[in-house]
Scaffold this motif. Structure first.
Motif, PDB file in Angstrom:
ATOM      1  N   ARG A  48     -12.487   5.928   5.139  1.00  0.00           N
ATOM      2  CA  ARG A  48     -11.524   4.809   4.974  1.00  0.00           C
ATOM      3  C   ARG A  48     -11.021   4.590   6.351  1.00  0.00           C
ATOM      4  NH1 ARG A  48      -8.078   1.375   2.293  1.00  0.00           N
ATOM      5  NH2 ARG A  48      -5.851   1.350   2.828  1.00  0.00           N
ATOM      6  N   VAL A  49     -10.599   5.276   7.338  1.00  0.00           N
ATOM      7  CA  VAL A  49     -10.590   5.000   8.581  1.00  0.00           C
ATOM      8  C   VAL A  49     -11.521   4.071   9.464  1.00  0.00           C
ATOM      9  CG1 VAL A  49      -9.932   5.810  11.064  1.00  0.00           C
ATOM     10  CG2 VAL A  49      -8.971   6.752   8.983  1.00  0.00           C
TER      11      VAL A  49
ATOM     12  N   GLU B  25       0.862  -1.188  -0.151  1.00  0.00           N
ATOM     13  CA  GLU B  25       0.024   0.183  -0.003  1.00  0.00           C
ATOM     14  C   GLU B  25       0.668   1.073  -0.035  1.00  0.00           C
ATOM     15  OE1 GLU B  25      -2.776  -0.260   3.364  1.00  0.00           O
ATOM     16  OE2 GLU B  25      -3.652  -2.148   2.626  1.00  0.00           O
TER      17      GLU B  25
ATOM     18  N   ASN C  72      -0.485   4.350   6.489  1.00  0.00           N
ATOM     19  CA  ASN C  72       0.859   3.475   6.932  1.00  0.00           C
ATOM     20  C   ASN C  72       1.777   4.663   7.621  1.00  0.00           C
ATOM     21  OD1 ASN C  72      -0.061   0.646   5.729  1.00  0.00           O
ATOM     22  ND2 ASN C  72      -0.548   1.717   4.215  1.00  0.00           N
TER      23      ASN C  72
ATOM     24  N   THR D 249     -10.501  -8.030  11.263  1.00  0.00           N
ATOM     25  CA  THR D 249      -9.085  -8.328  10.907  1.00  0.00           C
ATOM     26  C   THR D 249      -8.536  -9.418  11.557  1.00  0.00           C
ATOM     27  OG1 THR D 249      -8.753  -6.003  11.170  1.00  0.00           O
ATOM     28  CG2 THR D 249      -6.933  -7.072  11.361  1.00  0.00           C
TER      29      THR D 249
ATOM     30  N   ARG E 179      -0.945  -1.548   9.920  1.00  0.00           N
ATOM     31  CA  ARG E 179      -1.776  -2.419  11.046  1.00  0.00           C
ATOM     32  C   ARG E 179      -1.888  -3.649  10.671  1.00  0.00           C
ATOM     33  NH1 ARG E 179      -4.086  -0.807   6.171  1.00  0.00           N
ATOM     34  NH2 ARG E 179      -5.040  -2.465   4.796  1.00  0.00           N
TER      35      ARG E 179
ATOM     36  N   PRO F  70       1.235  -3.849   5.536  1.00  0.00           N
ATOM     37  CA  PRO F  70       0.509  -2.439   5.977  1.00  0.00           C
ATOM     38  C   PRO F  70       1.002  -2.322   7.418  1.00  0.00           C
ATOM     39  CG  PRO F  70      -1.102  -4.034   5.560  1.00  0.00           C
ATOM     40  CD  PRO F  70       0.101  -4.510   4.928  1.00  0.00           C
TER      41      PRO F  70
ATOM     42  N   TRP G 152      -4.227   3.078  10.675  1.00  0.00           N
ATOM     43  CA  TRP G 152      -3.419   3.617   9.743  1.00  0.00           C
ATOM     44  C   TRP G 152      -3.752   3.390   8.497  1.00  0.00           C
ATOM     45  CZ3 TRP G 152      -1.038   7.182  12.209  1.00  0.00           C
ATOM     46  CH2 TRP G 152      -0.704   6.905  13.691  1.00  0.00           C
ATOM     47  N   PRO G 153      -4.434   3.845   7.641  1.00  0.00           N
ATOM     48  CA  PRO G 153      -4.642   3.741   6.312  1.00  0.00           C
ATOM     49  C   PRO G 153      -3.439   4.513   5.484  1.00  0.00           C
ATOM     50  CG  PRO G 153      -6.087   5.475   7.152  1.00  0.00           C
ATOM     51  CD  PRO G 153      -5.624   4.977   8.282  1.00  0.00           C
TER      52      PRO G 153
ATOM     53  N   GLU H 171       1.701   7.995   6.988  1.00  0.00           N
ATOM     54  CA  GLU H 171       0.728   8.964   7.773  1.00  0.00           C
ATOM     55  C   GLU H 171       1.393   8.927   9.236  1.00  0.00           C
ATOM     56  OE1 GLU H 171      -3.882   8.223   9.852  1.00  0.00           O
ATOM     57  OE2 GLU H 171      -2.923   6.844   8.388  1.00  0.00           O
TER      58      GLU H 171
ATOM     59  N   LEU I 101     -11.815   0.733   7.770  1.00  0.00           N
ATOM     60  CA  LEU I 101     -10.711  -0.132   8.358  1.00  0.00           C
ATOM     61  C   LEU I 101     -10.885  -0.784   9.799  1.00  0.00           C
ATOM     62  CD1 LEU I 101      -7.407   1.281   6.931  1.00  0.00           C
ATOM     63  CD2 LEU I 101      -8.398  -0.738   6.191  1.00  0.00           C
TER      64      LEU I 101
END
Length: 539
Positions: A450-451, A232, A418, A459, A375, A373, A415-416, A421, A454
Motif C-alpha cells: 500500500r505504501v 481513513e 495516517n 497526487t 498525506r 488524510p 502515511w497509509p 501510524e 500511494l
C-alpha cells in the motif's frame, strides 16, 4: 552522581538521580494541607557534581547541600545523598499531590487556561498565545505538561525567560510564579473555573485542509443534529467527535463512545439500548444502554458501517422518535443524545449495494465532516510530530526532538496509517535512540504494498489558500512586508500567496533580504525549518 530525596511531610516521598536541574512545586507555610502550591523550588547540581544548590521560585539561592545534608521549609524537605547506581530515568519535574488548575495571566488582562495540549507563546500570529511585543521572538517559549505539572521552556529565543532578574532555561509553573518574556510579564494563577469552561482543542494543524475541518466544526457543532464524520483509518475521527461535543449544545453532558465493529452482533443491541432482567441467558439484572447513558450529551458511534442491517432499522426508529425499548422490555424510554457517527467506508456505495439503509444514511448525515488524510496536509507534519513527541515524553519520561533530516524522511512517506501510524513510528524511534535527537536511522517506516501504491499514485498538489486573503496591513505584492507580517513563517506566506515555500525562499534570496531579516529577528519557520541564511542550499 548525587541523588535527591523529597518529602512533603506525609507518606509521599520522591527519589531522583540529580542528573540536571529538578523543579519542585513547593508548599508554603501551612498551605500543603489545603492543596495550594505557592512557589516553585529548583534543585541544581553544582559543576563539581559533589554538591547541589536549592533555589527559590525567583531562582534565588536558598541553601547549598553536600551529601548527607537536608534542607527543610514548612512541611517540605530535600535530602541529598550519593547515588547508589540506580539507572532509572530522572524526571525534570517532581510533582506532589494537590496541585491546582492553572491559568496564565497575560499583559492587557488576558487569561489563558492550561488544559491538556501544549501552548506556544510568541509574537508570530500562528502561535497559540500571541504577545504583541517586539522583544518577544516569533516562537519564544512553550508551555507543556510533565506528569501533573506544567513547565514553561525557552525555545531558543533571543531575549530568553527571566525570573526575578535571573535568566532561566525553563520554569516550573505554580500559582504566584511570574516569568518575563521580552518585555511582557506572564503570571501563573490558580484558575479552576477557566479550565472547566475553556478546554483547549486537541486538533493539531494549520493547513488549509484542517482550516476547512475547523470551519465545518464551528458551523455544525452548535446544532443538535446528527453529524457523520468520514475519513481513513487513523486520521483522528474520534478527536473530531470530541470537538463536536466540546463545541456542541450540551458540552457539560456525557460523551459516550462505542465502536460498532468491536462488539459481537448478538450483543450490540443490548449494548446500545440496554436490557431487562431475564431478557436472555445471562441477563441477571436490568442494564441501561449507551443511548440512555448519553442522554442530553453526545453518543459517538464509531465504524457505523459495520452495524448489522436488522439493528439499523431500530437505530433509525430511535433517531426519529427519541424513544427506545430495552431488550425484553415493553415500556418506551426517552433518550435524546446528539448522535455523531464515523466511518472509513463509502456509505453511499454501501447504500447502492444494499448493505446500508438509505433512510438511515440520510438521517445520520444531516451534516458531514471529511477529515483529510495526513498525506494531503504535509505542512501539519512538523506540528503533529512536536505534539506527539511531547505526549510520549509525558507518558514515558523520554523527551526527544527530531533532526531536520529525519523530518525530511517523514515528509517523503505517504502515511497509509495516517496519524496513528505516525504515533507508532515516533514511539519506536524514541526508544530506538538514547540521543537527545531522533535521526533518520532511528525511523522504522512501513514498506508495504500500500505504501508503494500511494507513492506511485499521482497526487494532486493543492494550491494553498488562506481565509483572510492578503493582509490589509501589507501592500499587495510586497513580499518583504509580508515576510515581516508573518514573522518569517514561510508556510503562512505560502497560504496567503499561493506560492510554494521553495519559490518564496528563492524570491527572498533574490531580494537580498532574507539573511538580514533572519539574523535580525532570529526567526524559525513554524513547520520546523531551520533558521536559514542566503547561502543555504535548496531543500
Amino acid at each position: 552522581m548525587l541523588r535527591v530525596l523529597i518529602a512533603d511531610g506525609s507518606s509521599h516521598t520522591v527519589s531522583r538521580r540529580l542528573e540536571g536541574p529538578i523543579c519542585i512545586p513547593a508548599p508554603s507555610d501551612g498551605a500543603s494541607s489545603r492543596g495550594e502550591l505557592r512557589e516553585a523550588w529548583f534543585v541544581v547540581p553544582d559543576a563539581s557534581g559533589e554538591t547541589a544548590t536549592v533555589h527559590g521560585d525567583r531562582y534565588q539561592p536558598l541553601a547549598r547541600l553536600a551529601p548527607g545534608e537536608r534542607f527543610e521549609r514548612a512541611e517540605l524537605s530535600v535530602h541529598l545523598s550519593h547515588d547508589d547506581g540506580d539507572a532509572a530515568p530522572t524526571d525534570p519535574v517532581v510533582t506532589l499531590p494537590g496541585a491546582p488548575a492553572l491559568a496564565l495571566e497575560l499583559p492587557g488582562a488576558g487569561r489563558v487556561a492550561l488544559a491538556t495540549r501544549p501552548l506556544v507563546l510568541g509574537s508570530a500570529r500562528d502561535c497559540d498565545v500571541v504577545l504583541d511585543d517586539v522583544a518577544v521572538s516569533a516562537r519564544h517559549a512553550r508551555v507543556h505538561r510533565l506528569g501533573e505539572a506544567w513547565m514553561l521552556t525557552d525555545l531558543g529565543s533571543t531575549n530568553g525567560l527571566w525570573i526575578g532578574g535571573a535568566r532561566v532555561p525553563a520554569a516550573m509553573l505554580a500559582p504566584g510564579v511570574a516569568v518575563t518574556l521580552g518585555r511582557s510579564r506572564v503570571a501563573c494563577v490558580a484558575d479552576e473555573i477557566a479550565r472547566r469552561t475553556a478546554p483547549a482543542s486537541t486538533l493539531v494543524g494549520t493547513s488549509p485542509a484542517m482550516a476547512r475541518v475547523r470551519a465545518d466544526l464551528a458551523r455544525f457543532a452548535p446544532a443538535p443534529y446528527p453529524v457523520l464524520v468520514e475519513g481513513e483509518s487513523g486520521v483522528g475521527k474520534e478527536l473530531v467527535a470530541r470537538e463536536l461535543h466540546r463545541l456542541g449544545p450540551n458540552p457539560e453532558g456525557p460523551l459516550v463512545t462505542v465502536n460498532c465493529a468491536a462488539i459481537a452482533p448478538d450483543v450490540i443491541e443490548s449494548e446500545l439500548f440496554g436490557h431487562e432482567r431475564g431478557a436472555f441467558t445471562g441477563a441477571v439484572g436490568r442494564r441501561r444502554g449507551l443511548f440512555e447513558e448519553a442522554h442530553r450529551g453526545t453518543l459517538f458511534l464509531d465504524e457505523i458501517g459495520d452495524l448489522p442491517l436488522p439493528l439499523q432499522v431500530k437505530l433509525l426508529r430511535v433517531l426519529e422518535t427519541g424513544e427506545l425499548r430495552r431488550v425484553g422490555g415493553e415500556q418506551p424510554i426517552r433518550a435524546r443524545p446528539r448522535v455523531v457517527s464515523a466511518t472509513l467506508r463509502d456509505l453511499s456505495g454501501m447504500v447502492a449495494a444494499g448493505h446500508f439503509r438509505e433512510d438511515l444514511y440520510f438521517r445520520l448525515a444531516d451534516f458531514r465532516v471529511r477529515v483529510p488524510p495526513l498525506r494531503d496536509r504535509p505542512g501539519d507534519l512538523p506540528l503533529l510530530v512536536g505534539a506527539l513527541l511531547a505526549r510520549i515524553g509525558v507518558e514515558t519520561g523520554r523527551h526527544r526532538r527530531l533532526e531536520d533530516r529525519a523530518l525530511g524522511v517523514l515528509l517523503a512517506h505517504p502515511w497509509p496509517g495516517n496519524v496513528r501510524e505516525l504515533l507508532a513510528v515516533l514511539k519506536r524511534a524514541v526508544f530506538a535512540t538514547e540521543a537527545a535527537a531522533i535521526g533518520p536511522k532511528d525511523l522504522a517506516l512501513e514498506r508495504s504494498a500500500r505504501v508503494q501504491a500511494l507513492r506511485l499514485a499521482p497526487t494532486p498538489v493543492p494550491v494553498p489558500s488562506h481565509p483572510e486573503g492578503w493582509p490589509r496591513e501589507v501592500p499587495e505584492g510586497d513580499l518583504e512586508g509580508l515576510h515581516r507580517y508573518c514573522a518569517g513563517n514561510l508556510s503562512r506566506m505560502a497560504c496567503i500567496t499561493g506560492l510554494a515555500r521553495s519559490t518564496l525562499r528563492e524570491r527572498m534570496r533574490r531580494l537580498g533580504r532574507y539573511a538580514a531579516a533572519a539574523q535580525a529577528a532570529r526567526l524559525t519557520d513554524a513547520d520546523g525549518d531551520p533558521r536559514m541564511s542566503a547561502d543555504d542550499p535548496d531543500p
